[in-house]
Scaffold this motif. Structure first.
Motif, PDB file in Angstrom:
ATOM      1  N   VAL A 408       0.809  -1.383  -0.057  1.00  0.00           N
ATOM      2  CA  VAL A 408       0.102  -0.094   0.101  1.00  0.00           C
ATOM      3  C   VAL A 408       0.907   1.137  -0.088  1.00  0.00           C
ATOM      4  CG1 VAL A 408      -1.596   1.392   1.473  1.00  0.00           C
ATOM      5  CG2 VAL A 408      -1.714  -1.076   1.111  1.00  0.00           C
ATOM      6  N   GLN A 409       1.893   1.403   0.931  1.00  0.00           N
ATOM      7  CA  GLN A 409       2.635   2.333   1.133  1.00  0.00           C
ATOM      8  C   GLN A 409       3.566   2.627  -0.425  1.00  0.00           C
ATOM      9  OE1 GLN A 409       5.211   2.308   4.571  1.00  0.00           O
ATOM     10  NE2 GLN A 409       6.190   4.275   3.951  1.00  0.00           N
ATOM     11  N   PHE A 410       3.943   1.540  -1.252  1.00  0.00           N
ATOM     12  CA  PHE A 410       4.915   1.583  -2.255  1.00  0.00           C
ATOM     13  C   PHE A 410       3.940   2.205  -3.393  1.00  0.00           C
ATOM     14  CE2 PHE A 410       5.864  -0.255  -6.407  1.00  0.00           C
ATOM     15  CZ  PHE A 410       7.054   0.426  -6.430  1.00  0.00           C
ATOM     16  N   PHE A 411       2.761   1.711  -3.550  1.00  0.00           N
ATOM     17  CA  PHE A 411       1.883   2.463  -4.713  1.00  0.00           C
ATOM     18  C   PHE A 411       1.426   3.819  -4.179  1.00  0.00           C
ATOM     19  CE2 PHE A 411       1.371  -2.262  -5.615  1.00  0.00           C
ATOM     20  CZ  PHE A 411       1.952  -1.963  -6.843  1.00  0.00           C
ATOM     21  N   ARG A 412       1.289   4.276  -2.964  1.00  0.00           N
ATOM     22  CA  ARG A 412       1.126   5.608  -2.642  1.00  0.00           C
ATOM     23  C   ARG A 412       2.392   6.311  -3.217  1.00  0.00           C
ATOM     24  NH1 ARG A 412      -1.553   4.992   3.380  1.00  0.00           N
ATOM     25  NH2 ARG A 412      -3.609   4.477   2.824  1.00  0.00           N
ATOM     26  N   LEU A 413       3.357   5.962  -3.196  1.00  0.00           N
ATOM     27  CA  LEU A 413       4.555   6.469  -3.284  1.00  0.00           C
ATOM     28  C   LEU A 413       4.793   6.679  -5.020  1.00  0.00           C
ATOM     29  CD1 LEU A 413       7.079   7.716  -2.072  1.00  0.00           C
ATOM     30  CD2 LEU A 413       8.493   5.569  -2.495  1.00  0.00           C
ATOM     31  N   VAL A 414       4.259   5.625  -5.692  1.00  0.00           N
ATOM     32  CA  VAL A 414       4.097   5.690  -7.156  1.00  0.00           C
ATOM     33  C   VAL A 414       3.408   6.597  -7.545  1.00  0.00           C
ATOM     34  CG1 VAL A 414       3.598   4.215  -9.081  1.00  0.00           C
ATOM     35  CG2 VAL A 414       5.084   3.413  -7.394  1.00  0.00           C
ATOM     36  N   GLU A 415       2.140   6.624  -6.982  1.00  0.00           N
ATOM     37  CA  GLU A 415       1.157   7.357  -7.240  1.00  0.00           C
ATOM     38  C   GLU A 415       1.582   9.275  -6.911  1.00  0.00           C
ATOM     39  OE1 GLU A 415      -3.302   8.756  -5.107  1.00  0.00           O
ATOM     40  OE2 GLU A 415      -2.556   6.658  -4.896  1.00  0.00           O
ATOM     41  N   SER A 416       2.468   9.522  -5.947  1.00  0.00           N
ATOM     42  CA  SER A 416       2.808  10.797  -5.671  1.00  0.00           C
ATOM     43  C   SER A 416       3.886  11.279  -6.752  1.00  0.00           C
ATOM     44  CB  SER A 416       3.604  10.747  -4.453  1.00  0.00           C
ATOM     45  OG  SER A 416       5.006  10.210  -4.453  1.00  0.00           O
ATOM     46  N   ILE A 417       4.269  10.355  -7.752  1.00  0.00           N
ATOM     47  CA  ILE A 417       5.087  10.695  -8.718  1.00  0.00           C
ATOM     48  C   ILE A 417       4.217  11.604  -9.687  1.00  0.00           C
ATOM     49  CG2 ILE A 417       6.344  10.226 -10.852  1.00  0.00           C
ATOM     50  CD1 ILE A 417       7.158   7.524  -9.192  1.00  0.00           C
ATOM     51  N   VAL A 418       3.051  11.230  -9.852  1.00  0.00           N
ATOM     52  CA  VAL A 418       2.095  11.906 -10.817  1.00  0.00           C
ATOM     53  C   VAL A 418       1.216  12.952 -10.000  1.00  0.00           C
ATOM     54  CG1 VAL A 418      -0.082  11.510 -11.802  1.00  0.00           C
ATOM     55  CG2 VAL A 418       1.801   9.832 -12.236  1.00  0.00           C
ATOM     56  N   LEU A 419       0.954  13.013  -8.816  1.00  0.00           N
ATOM     57  CA  LEU A 419       0.011  13.730  -7.986  1.00  0.00           C
ATOM     58  C   LEU A 419       0.610  15.016  -7.590  1.00  0.00           C
ATOM     59  CD1 LEU A 419      -2.494  11.427  -5.995  1.00  0.00           C
ATOM     60  CD2 LEU A 419      -2.432  12.249  -8.586  1.00  0.00           C
ATOM     61  N   ASP A 420       1.977  14.422  -7.237  1.00  0.00           N
ATOM     62  CA  ASP A 420       3.133  15.502  -6.630  1.00  0.00           C
ATOM     63  C   ASP A 420       4.148  16.161  -7.648  1.00  0.00           C
ATOM     64  OD1 ASP A 420       1.483  15.257  -4.229  1.00  0.00           O
ATOM     65  OD2 ASP A 420       2.916  13.841  -3.437  1.00  0.00           O
ATOM     66  N   LEU A 421       4.635  15.416  -8.333  1.00  0.00           N
ATOM     67  CA  LEU A 421       5.662  15.901  -9.196  1.00  0.00           C
ATOM     68  C   LEU A 421       5.154  16.131 -10.938  1.00  0.00           C
ATOM     69  CD1 LEU A 421       8.480  13.073  -8.338  1.00  0.00           C
ATOM     70  CD2 LEU A 421       8.145  15.270  -7.263  1.00  0.00           C
ATOM     71  N   SER A 422       3.855  15.936 -10.844  1.00  0.00           N
ATOM     72  CA  SER A 422       3.012  16.062 -12.140  1.00  0.00           C
ATOM     73  C   SER A 422       4.053  15.220 -13.391  1.00  0.00           C
ATOM     74  CB  SER A 422       3.105  17.461 -12.333  1.00  0.00           C
ATOM     75  OG  SER A 422       2.224  18.135 -11.531  1.00  0.00           O
ATOM     76  N   TYR A 423       4.601  14.029 -13.195  1.00  0.00           N
ATOM     77  CA  TYR A 423       5.268  13.548 -13.892  1.00  0.00           C
ATOM     78  C   TYR A 423       4.878  11.992 -14.317  1.00  0.00           C
ATOM     79  CZ  TYR A 423       9.188  10.920 -15.992  1.00  0.00           C
ATOM     80  OH  TYR A 423      10.052  10.064 -16.944  1.00  0.00           O
ATOM     81  N   VAL A 424       4.797  11.757 -15.605  1.00  0.00           N
ATOM     82  CA  VAL A 424       4.114  10.468 -15.872  1.00  0.00           C
ATOM     83  C   VAL A 424       5.190   9.435 -16.050  1.00  0.00           C
ATOM     84  CG1 VAL A 424       2.722   9.125 -17.468  1.00  0.00           C
ATOM     85  CG2 VAL A 424       2.350  11.361 -17.081  1.00  0.00           C
ATOM     86  N   PRO A 425       5.548   8.583 -15.101  1.00  0.00           N
ATOM     87  CA  PRO A 425       6.568   7.578 -15.303  1.00  0.00           C
ATOM     88  C   PRO A 425       6.285   6.374 -16.163  1.00  0.00           C
ATOM     89  CG  PRO A 425       5.553   7.274 -13.230  1.00  0.00           C
ATOM     90  CD  PRO A 425       4.964   8.323 -13.891  1.00  0.00           C
ATOM     91  N   HIS A 426       6.517   6.454 -17.573  1.00  0.00           N
ATOM     92  CA  HIS A 426       5.729   5.410 -18.455  1.00  0.00           C
ATOM     93  C   HIS A 426       6.510   4.110 -18.094  1.00  0.00           C
ATOM     94  CE1 HIS A 426       3.550   7.840 -21.013  1.00  0.00           C
ATOM     95  NE2 HIS A 426       4.572   8.982 -20.753  1.00  0.00           N
ATOM     96  N   GLU A 427       7.906   4.083 -17.898  1.00  0.00           N
ATOM     97  CA  GLU A 427       8.679   2.602 -17.511  1.00  0.00           C
ATOM     98  C   GLU A 427       8.042   1.971 -16.435  1.00  0.00           C
ATOM     99  OE1 GLU A 427      10.273   0.786 -19.667  1.00  0.00           O
ATOM    100  OE2 GLU A 427      10.184   2.451 -21.061  1.00  0.00           O
ATOM    101  N   ILE A 428       7.808   2.718 -15.271  1.00  0.00           N
ATOM    102  CA  ILE A 428       7.240   2.354 -14.015  1.00  0.00           C
ATOM    103  C   ILE A 428       5.954   1.598 -14.230  1.00  0.00           C
ATOM    104  CG2 ILE A 428       6.641   2.821 -11.791  1.00  0.00           C
ATOM    105  CD1 ILE A 428       9.003   4.784 -11.613  1.00  0.00           C
TER     106      ILE A 428
END
Length: 891
Positions: A408-428
């Motif tokens: 759960v914590q890991f996917f929240r971190l992944v989610e924050s890449i988009v929500l907080d950094l406004s970046y789309v990590p395509h490879e991830i």
């Protein structure tokens, strides 16, 4: 204080002429007087020569400590020192001197400098070394620290903390060798040291660490302090419990981390001594550590490792490749800053390696939190790490092996890449989608899909990304499979069919498809081209799936209103008599679609009007008071709510649509509506004639509506239901019913009990009617008035609704309530009369056939001059007749 001041001045004047023994005697005689004055003045010191006193007392204490320790072996010296510092009375000066220094060290900075300049810092460090490294054998049975020992320890430690937090105090330590000896001792003798002095020693060394100077760092480097400490810790790491090793290692690591802003020498020495390998070894030993056992020191090591990632001389140079498409407001150049950027990858490699090799929930969770902290320091840190060590990319491959909280914590971190950094990590995201496809661990698949759902809801761009990546097609294939299973079950809703994580996964898949099709015609076409519409509607039967399923079907209406109407109206008509909540959800969805005028034609051609009226027919007797048959298991508020939404749907379909209005009028559907409403059970259906009574009072319809919503008014349930239905019709007359909101919304969530089995709190004032457990009567508070029918003349939009009210007029009767029945009848006629005040409204009502409705439906009252309704009905008839131009209407 004045007397003491004069006495001390006298001491100063004679001291140079006294031998040392007499000087010491005079000073020791003065000190108890000073303590007494301090106690009597509540700790406030008013002494002009306090700095000189501090210097004299500190010198004397230093001298006595050295004398006590001189020439003695370690254990004997330790015992002698303890006795000296705890002695009281005439024979004991140590405790007195220690207490005076303790008090004076808490006054001001200049006084502290005098204490430091006396040589006391080095002397007390030697004391601390002895106390820590030489544990005494206890003679008492319990082996606990005595009150005197605890008091002495507290004063000694407090003095050292006050001295060593000042750089000058640390510089004074360098005259002796005990600082490096104590640091090395913590790394080698932790299991053999005095247990009661572990925590105090750690506090003192951490204080010294924060006040390090260039000279102290050179001193520690010259004696290879960090190198020797690391070597010793390697040995301890194999033998000591993990929590003890963490405590010892955290002290050494403090000196490495805190010294870096002054000099990188200790960090370099730590790195060259395989310090990171040591930390990796220690952290991996913490696997399975009980929560809170050693946690403060484990967390401290992790925090310091996190800080060390920014300890480097040069910025990292990385060449990243931004894969497009990206969110419109993302700009990589704007992510660059001069903040706390990652300059040292070695400590991060330790964190990364521990996460990859550990399955401990606390340890993995803390490492993920550390990564989030590093990202928060500077947005560019995500890119610096991901383009070098690829932590998130690599973690995605193994995350399904980790405990659920870590996932759960890991996917929240992944989610924050988009929500907080406004970046789309395509490879991830590709790897996350692969996790979903493989579905190795259901919980991990669910959590990963929830992560992607949050992203999709953030921006429409993800609708295209996840369609092009094949995720939409994958989800549709999985849902087709689940729909076939549901269809084979024949709607039996077996509890063992899908429960827990598997069912929640289906819910999230439906939500994801709903999010991907929302505002995306292209994705909706893909869904239709996949032939998914027949399968999607299968999910309507399960309340947990229904909300997302309706969202998908509503999006389908954008490209084909007829198909949507056919599905929803078909589901309404095929639902059983007791599936009230299914009908309610379908009606609410229908109302959302009917907001578009383009849907009205499809509604009519798909037999929408007849379908909705059939819902009213199915509820025959549902509002009887008391309830009978199977309706006793259904709350009357649910029935009333269904009546409301059914009438809302009809009103919405008629709104500003002359074709639908003409269809409804010419096909006699208003008459059908009146017949169905009259059979609900709250209106009178018996054949006996109504008993006429004289009315003592008359209330308006608005007053009845107010009274029906008031808990203090003793209205029978049947009458309240009649009043609310008439109020719905009144709003329908004005064409505003579909815009009203009378019932509290409630969306079922996964894991909640069924709405039919769950007690729901009563409505607040802003909600006229709330959900309640079926079988209980509707509370009076549930009838809170939303809005009163206006008494002034209004525009009549649907005159057929007035005819329905007239048809129900004679049915507003209940045996045993003759007076109340007659009173509400009169109020309703007055309300009808107020609707036909203007010439325009009379013309409209005449054309709708209200004249003949009055004659046929209210014949008894209309033709009986003694009936209380005769006069008001006659007035309505006369007003309407004045507008009747064609003779056949009058006939």
């Amino acid at each position: 204080w004045e007397t003491l001041g004069r006495q001390f001045v006298e001491y100063e004047q004679v001291a140079p002429f006294l031998i040392p023994e007499d000087q010491q005697r005079r000073l020791l005689e003065f000190l108890p007087l000073f303590l007494k004055a301090w106690e009597q003045s509540a700790g406030v010191i008013v002494f002009p020569n306090i700095q000189l006193l501090a210097r004299e007392v500190s010198k004397l204490l230093t001298k006595e400590i050295k004398r006590t320790l001189n020439g003695k072996p370690a254990e004997e010296a330790r015992l002698a020192l303890e006795q000296f510092l705890q002695q009281k009375g005439q024979a004991g000066d140590g405790h007195l001197l220690l207490k005076l220094v303790y008090l004076l060290s808490q006054t001001d900075l200049r006084t502290m400098w005098n204490i430091i300049g006396s040589g006391l810092p080095a002397a007390l460090m030697q004391c601390l070394y002895l106390f820590f490294t030489v544990p005494l054998r206890k003679t008492s049975d319990d082996g606990e620290t005595s009150e005197d020992e605890a008091q002495t320890q507290e004063m000694l430690v407090k003095i050292m903390l006050n001295m060593y937090k000042d750089e000058q105090g640390v510089e004074e330590l360098l005259a002796a060798d005990k600082l490096q000896s104590l640091i090395i001792a913590t790394a080698s003798l932790w299991d053999q040291c005095s247990h009661s002095w572990k925590v105090p020693t750690g506090r003192v060394l951490r204080t010294i660490s924060k006040a390090q100077t260039k000279n102290s760092i050179v001193y520690l480097q010259a004696v290879d302090c960090i190198k020797i400490a690391v070597q010793n810790l390697f040995t301890l790491a194999d033998t000591l419990p993990a929590c003890d090793v963490c405590e010892a290692a955290s002290i050494v690591l403090c000196f490495v981390k805190d010294s870096y802003p002054v000099s990188s020498a200790l960090l370099t020495e730590f790195e060259n001594s395989d310090g990171y390998q040591l930390l990796l070894k220690i952290l991996l030993r913490c696997e399975g550590l009980q929560q809170n056992e050693g946690d403060p020191y484990l967390d401290e090591i992790l925090d310091m490792l996190t800080c060390l990632t920014t300890c480097g001389k040069t910025e990292l140079k990385v060449a990243g490749n931004i894969v497009h498409p990206q969110l419109p407001h993302f700009d990589f150049e704007q992510t660059r800053s001069s903040g706390m950027t990652v300059k040292n990858l070695q400590p991060f490699k330790v964190l990364q390696s521990v996460f990859q090799r550990s399955n401990d929930p606390h340890l993995c969770g803390r490492i993920l939190a550390a990564i989030g902290t590093i990202w928060a320091w500077d947005r560019v840190n995500f890119f610096l790490l991901e383009w070098t060590l690829q932590p998130i990319n690599q973690f995605t491959d193994i995350i399904h092996f980790k405990p659920h909280p870590v996932q759960v914590q890991f996917f929240r971190l992944v989610e924050s890449i988009v929500l907080d950094l406004s970046y789309v990590p395509h490879e991830i995201l590709k790897k996350v989608q692969y996790l979903i496809k493989e579905n190795i661990v259901s919980f991990c698949t669910l959590t990963a899909l929830q992560c992607l759902l949050s992203m999709t809801q953030k921006d429409l761009l993800f609708s295209d990304i996840f369609r092009d990546s094949g995720l939409l097609g994958l989800l549709l294939a999985l849902l087709r499979k689940e729909a076939k299973i549901l269809r084979k079950s024949g709607g039996s809703h077996l509890p063992c069919l899908k429960e827990g994580t598997e069912k929640e996964l289906n819910i999230v898949m439906l939500k994801m498809v709903a999010a991907l099709t929302a505002r995306s015609v292209r994705n909706t076409v893909v869904l239709k081209d996949y032939g998914m519409v027949p399968y999607i509607k299968i999910f309507l039967d399960d309340e947990c799936y229904r909300s997302a399923t309706l969202s998908i079907l509503e999006q389908l209406s954008v490209i084909n209103y007829e198909e949507y109407m056919s599905i929803v109206i078909g589901a309404l008509c095929s639902s059983t008599q007791w599936e009230l909540h299914l009908k309610l959800d379908l009606l609410k969805s229908l109302l959302r679609i009917l907001e578009s005028p383009k849907s009205h034609s499809a509604f009519r051609t798909c037999s929408g009007f007849n379908g909705l009226l059939s819902l009213l027919s199915d509820m025959e007797g549902a509002l009887q008071d008391p309830p009978s048959g199977q309706w006793t298991a259904v709350g009357q508020n649910c029935v009333l709510e269904l009546v409301f939404y059914t009438l809302q749907g009809i009103t919405a379909a008629l709104h500003l649509d002359p074709v639908n209005s003409n269809f409804f009028q010419k096909n006699g559907l208003f008459e059908k509506m009146a017949e169905d409403l009259g059979s609900l059970g709250c209106f009178w259906t018996q054949g006996e004639r109504q008993i006429l009574v004289s009315l003592e009072k008359k209330r308006t319809f608005a007053e009845f509506l107010d009274a029906a919503s008031c808990s203090s008014e003793p209205f029978p349930v049947w009458l309240k239901n009649c009043i609310w239905i008439l109020n719905f019709l009144d709003r329908m007359v004005k064409g505003t019913l579909h815009q009203e909101s009378y019932f509290k919304e409630r969306k079922p969530e996964m894991g909640e009990e069924s709405r039919d089995d769950k007690e729901v709190p009563q409505a607040q004032e802003e909600y006229p009617v709330a959900f309640k457990r079926p079988g209980k009567k509707l509370p009076a508070s549930a009838y809170t008035l939303w809005g009163k029918p206006e008494e002034r003349d209004c525009t009549i939009v649907h005159p057929g609704a007035v005819c329905v009210m007239v048809r129900l007029l004679p049915r507003l009767y209940k045996e045993g309530h003759a007076q109340l029945s007659q009173e509400i009848q009169c109020a309703l006629v007055d309300r009808i009369q107020s609707l036909v005040k203007s010439e325009k409204s009379r013309q409209v009502m005449c054309e709708s056939g209200l004249l003949s409705t009055i004659i046929t439906s209210c014949q008894d009252a209309f033709c009986n001059e003694s009936h209380p309704l005769h006069l008001p009905l006659t007035r309505v008839f006369e007003k309407l007749a004045s507008q009747a131009i064609e003779p056949h209407v009058l006939r």
